[in-house]
Scaffold this motif. Structure first.
Motif, PDB file in Angstrom:
ATOM      1  N   ARG A 252       0.835  -1.237  -0.194  1.00 44.28           N
ATOM      2  CA  ARG A 252      -0.054   0.107   0.071  1.00 44.28           C
ATOM      3  C   ARG A 252       0.840   1.091  -0.085  1.00 44.28           C
ATOM      4  NH1 ARG A 252      -3.250  -2.946   3.573  1.00 44.28           N
ATOM      5  NH2 ARG A 252      -2.383  -1.727   5.486  1.00 44.28           N
ATOM      6  N   ASN A 253       2.039   1.162   0.927  1.00 42.94           N
ATOM      7  CA  ASN A 253       2.977   2.253   0.770  1.00 42.94           C
ATOM      8  C   ASN A 253       3.422   2.751  -0.651  1.00 42.94           C
ATOM      9  OD1 ASN A 253       2.134   2.723   3.500  1.00 42.94           O
ATOM     10  ND2 ASN A 253       3.871   2.055   4.277  1.00 42.94           N
ATOM     11  N   ARG A 254       4.079   1.431  -0.988  1.00 49.19           N
ATOM     12  CA  ARG A 254       4.791   1.473  -2.242  1.00 49.19           C
ATOM     13  C   ARG A 254       3.878   2.166  -3.437  1.00 49.19           C
ATOM     14  NH1 ARG A 254       9.783   1.481  -1.221  1.00 49.19           N
ATOM     15  NH2 ARG A 254      10.402  -0.443   0.048  1.00 49.19           N
ATOM     16  N   VAL A 255       2.402   1.470  -3.430  1.00 45.59           N
ATOM     17  CA  VAL A 255       1.221   2.061  -4.196  1.00 45.59           C
ATOM     18  C   VAL A 255       1.203   3.408  -4.193  1.00 45.59           C
ATOM     19  CG1 VAL A 255      -0.966   1.880  -5.131  1.00 45.59           C
ATOM     20  CG2 VAL A 255       0.241  -0.188  -4.732  1.00 45.59           C
ATOM     21  N   SER A 256       0.864   3.890  -3.044  1.00 39.65           N
ATOM     22  CA  SER A 256       0.889   5.650  -2.525  1.00 39.65           C
ATOM     23  C   SER A 256       1.938   6.298  -3.244  1.00 39.65           C
ATOM     24  CB  SER A 256       0.938   5.571  -1.321  1.00 39.65           C
ATOM     25  OG  SER A 256      -0.537   5.077  -0.578  1.00 39.65           O
ATOM     26  N   GLY A 257       3.279   5.825  -3.278  1.00 40.08           N
ATOM     27  CA  GLY A 257       4.485   6.351  -3.678  1.00 40.08           C
ATOM     28  C   GLY A 257       4.584   6.396  -5.213  1.00 40.08           C
ATOM     29  N   VAL A 258       3.947   5.498  -5.871  1.00 42.02           N
ATOM     30  CA  VAL A 258       3.755   5.408  -7.138  1.00 42.02           C
ATOM     31  C   VAL A 258       2.855   6.404  -7.743  1.00 42.02           C
ATOM     32  CG1 VAL A 258       2.841   3.848  -9.119  1.00 42.02           C
ATOM     33  CG2 VAL A 258       4.495   3.066  -7.610  1.00 42.02           C
ATOM     34  N   LEU A 259       1.831   6.320  -6.949  1.00 42.27           N
ATOM     35  CA  LEU A 259       0.705   7.340  -7.324  1.00 42.27           C
ATOM     36  C   LEU A 259       1.167   8.742  -7.199  1.00 42.27           C
ATOM     37  CD1 LEU A 259      -2.416   5.896  -5.787  1.00 42.27           C
ATOM     38  CD2 LEU A 259      -1.840   5.600  -7.955  1.00 42.27           C
ATOM     39  N   ALA A 260       1.930   9.018  -6.432  1.00 43.18           N
ATOM     40  CA  ALA A 260       2.627  10.449  -6.029  1.00 43.18           C
ATOM     41  C   ALA A 260       3.548  10.662  -6.946  1.00 43.18           C
ATOM     42  CB  ALA A 260       3.374  10.681  -4.545  1.00 43.18           C
ATOM     43  N   GLU A 261       4.276   9.922  -7.305  1.00 42.66           N
ATOM     44  CA  GLU A 261       5.339  10.132  -8.207  1.00 42.66           C
ATOM     45  C   GLU A 261       4.805  10.436  -9.694  1.00 42.66           C
ATOM     46  OE1 GLU A 261       9.541  10.268  -9.551  1.00 42.66           O
ATOM     47  OE2 GLU A 261       8.846   9.712  -7.431  1.00 42.66           O
ATOM     48  N   LEU A 262       3.907   9.879 -10.140  1.00 45.55           N
ATOM     49  CA  LEU A 262       3.164   9.858 -11.497  1.00 45.55           C
ATOM     50  C   LEU A 262       2.057  11.039 -11.248  1.00 45.55           C
ATOM     51  CD1 LEU A 262       2.689   6.167 -12.448  1.00 45.55           C
ATOM     52  CD2 LEU A 262       4.265   7.909 -13.291  1.00 45.55           C
ATOM     53  N   GLN A 263       1.874  11.699  -9.999  1.00 40.36           N
ATOM     54  CA  GLN A 263       0.827  12.615  -9.875  1.00 40.36           C
ATOM     55  C   GLN A 263      -0.491  12.229 -10.321  1.00 40.36           C
ATOM     56  OE1 GLN A 263       2.314  16.184 -11.834  1.00 40.36           O
ATOM     57  NE2 GLN A 263       3.927  16.264 -10.207  1.00 40.36           N
ATOM     58  N   ALA A 264      -0.706  11.009 -10.099  1.00 43.22           N
ATOM     59  CA  ALA A 264      -2.193  10.261 -10.542  1.00 43.22           C
ATOM     60  C   ALA A 264      -2.852  10.072  -9.249  1.00 43.22           C
ATOM     61  CB  ALA A 264      -1.657   8.854 -11.010  1.00 43.22           C
ATOM     62  N   ARG A 265      -4.312  10.317  -9.401  1.00 43.67           N
ATOM     63  CA  ARG A 265      -5.126  10.345  -8.206  1.00 43.67           C
ATOM     64  C   ARG A 265      -5.509   8.800  -8.151  1.00 43.67           C
ATOM     65  NH1 ARG A 265      -9.108  14.932  -9.675  1.00 43.67           N
ATOM     66  NH2 ARG A 265      -8.135  14.476 -11.775  1.00 43.67           N
ATOM     67  N   THR A 266      -5.806   7.829  -9.009  1.00 42.00           N
ATOM     68  CA  THR A 266      -6.103   6.632  -8.951  1.00 42.00           C
ATOM     69  C   THR A 266      -5.232   5.705  -9.622  1.00 42.00           C
ATOM     70  OG1 THR A 266      -7.161   6.622 -11.085  1.00 42.00           O
ATOM     71  CG2 THR A 266      -8.453   7.569  -9.278  1.00 42.00           C
ATOM     72  N   ARG A 267      -5.334   4.383  -9.115  1.00 45.26           N
ATOM     73  CA  ARG A 267      -4.647   3.085  -9.664  1.00 45.26           C
ATOM     74  C   ARG A 267      -4.699   3.233 -11.184  1.00 45.26           C
ATOM     75  NH1 ARG A 267      -3.507  -1.285  -5.701  1.00 45.26           N
ATOM     76  NH2 ARG A 267      -3.090  -2.452  -7.531  1.00 45.26           N
ATOM     77  N   ALA A 268      -6.048   3.319 -11.699  1.00 44.51           N
ATOM     78  CA  ALA A 268      -6.213   3.312 -12.953  1.00 44.51           C
ATOM     79  C   ALA A 268      -5.488   4.503 -14.009  1.00 44.51           C
ATOM     80  CB  ALA A 268      -8.003   3.381 -13.356  1.00 44.51           C
ATOM     81  N   GLU A 269      -5.608   5.518 -13.339  1.00 45.84           N
ATOM     82  CA  GLU A 269      -4.858   6.637 -14.031  1.00 45.84           C
ATOM     83  C   GLU A 269      -3.370   6.363 -13.704  1.00 45.84           C
ATOM     84  OE1 GLU A 269      -3.921  11.349 -13.394  1.00 45.84           O
ATOM     85  OE2 GLU A 269      -5.640  10.570 -12.350  1.00 45.84           O
ATOM     86  N   ALA A 270      -2.790   5.874 -12.887  1.00 49.89           N
ATOM     87  CA  ALA A 270      -1.171   5.311 -12.824  1.00 49.89           C
ATOM     88  C   ALA A 270      -1.063   4.307 -13.949  1.00 49.89           C
ATOM     89  CB  ALA A 270      -0.816   4.854 -11.595  1.00 49.89           C
ATOM     90  N   VAL A 271      -1.990   3.428 -13.982  1.00 49.98           N
ATOM     91  CA  VAL A 271      -1.778   2.181 -14.996  1.00 49.98           C
ATOM     92  C   VAL A 271      -1.850   2.657 -16.444  1.00 49.98           C
ATOM     93  CG1 VAL A 271      -2.974   0.135 -15.751  1.00 49.98           C
ATOM     94  CG2 VAL A 271      -2.575   0.263 -13.249  1.00 49.98           C
ATOM     95  N   ALA A 272      -2.828   3.721 -16.705  1.00 50.35           N
ATOM     96  CA  ALA A 272      -2.934   4.143 -18.211  1.00 50.35           C
ATOM     97  C   ALA A 272      -1.493   4.673 -18.374  1.00 50.35           C
ATOM     98  CB  ALA A 272      -4.047   5.051 -17.992  1.00 50.35           C
ATOM     99  N   ARG A 273      -1.100   5.682 -17.453  1.00 49.51           N
ATOM    100  CA  ARG A 273       0.269   6.532 -17.746  1.00 49.51           C
ATOM    101  C   ARG A 273       1.332   5.395 -17.883  1.00 49.51           C
ATOM    102  NH1 ARG A 273       0.435  11.823 -14.147  1.00 49.51           N
ATOM    103  NH2 ARG A 273      -1.768  12.574 -14.868  1.00 49.51           N
ATOM    104  N   ALA A 274       1.389   4.298 -17.195  1.00 44.37           N
ATOM    105  CA  ALA A 274       2.219   3.071 -17.362  1.00 44.37           C
ATOM    106  C   ALA A 274       2.257   2.388 -18.783  1.00 44.37           C
ATOM    107  CB  ALA A 274       2.109   1.865 -16.264  1.00 44.37           C
ATOM    108  N   ARG A 275       0.876   2.159 -19.021  1.00 41.15           N
ATOM    109  CA  ARG A 275       0.843   1.603 -20.468  1.00 41.15           C
ATOM    110  C   ARG A 275       1.271   2.500 -21.587  1.00 41.15           C
ATOM    111  NH1 ARG A 275      -4.316  -2.112 -19.137  1.00 41.15           N
ATOM    112  NH2 ARG A 275      -3.495  -3.606 -17.918  1.00 41.15           N
ATOM    113  N   ASP A 276       1.184   3.669 -21.255  1.00 43.86           N
ATOM    114  CA  ASP A 276       1.386   4.832 -22.565  1.00 43.86           C
ATOM    115  C   ASP A 276       2.949   4.620 -22.437  1.00 43.86           C
ATOM    116  OD1 ASP A 276      -1.337   5.553 -22.713  1.00 43.86           O
ATOM    117  OD2 ASP A 276      -1.107   7.244 -21.778  1.00 43.86           O
ATOM    118  N   ALA A 277       3.531   4.373 -21.403  1.00 37.53           N
ATOM    119  CA  ALA A 277       5.100   4.519 -21.334  1.00 37.53           C
ATOM    120  C   ALA A 277       5.563   3.134 -21.653  1.00 37.53           C
ATOM    121  CB  ALA A 277       5.415   4.903 -20.028  1.00 37.53           C
ATOM    122  N   GLY A 278       4.670   2.197 -21.912  1.00 36.71           N
ATOM    123  CA  GLY A 278       5.240   0.815 -22.310  1.00 36.71           C
ATOM    124  C   GLY A 278       5.437  -0.083 -21.128  1.00 36.71           C
TER     125      GLY A 278
END
Length: 68
Positions: A35-61
């Motif tokens: 949970r802490n790591r996921v929160s860090g990923v969201l903060a680093e990507l400036q994403a509000r949701t997991r779905a937004e972070a995943v979309a950015r990840a997929r866009d980046a390959g």
């Protein structure tokens, strides 16, 4: 994009559709740590949701087929 290898690994597993419990088992971590790591990923990507972070990840390959 992400600063640490563990952040990239967690994001990759999120992009593959794994939930926190599954990520914890795969990485031999506690769910709280994931949970802490996921929160860090969201903060680093400036994403509000997991779905937004995943979309950015997929866009980046990052990440593969869901459930992979």
């Amino acid at each position: 994009m992400l600063a640490t290898p563990i952040q990239r690994e967690v994001l990759d597993l999120m992009a593959r559709g794994l939930d926190n419990a599954s990520i914890a088992r795969r990485l031999f971590l506690s769910e709280k740590t994931v949970r802490n790591r996921v929160s860090g990923v969201l903060a680093e990507l400036q994403a509000r949701t997991r779905a937004e972070a995943v979309a950015r990840a997929r866009d980046a390959g990052i990440g593969g087929e869901p459930g992979g």
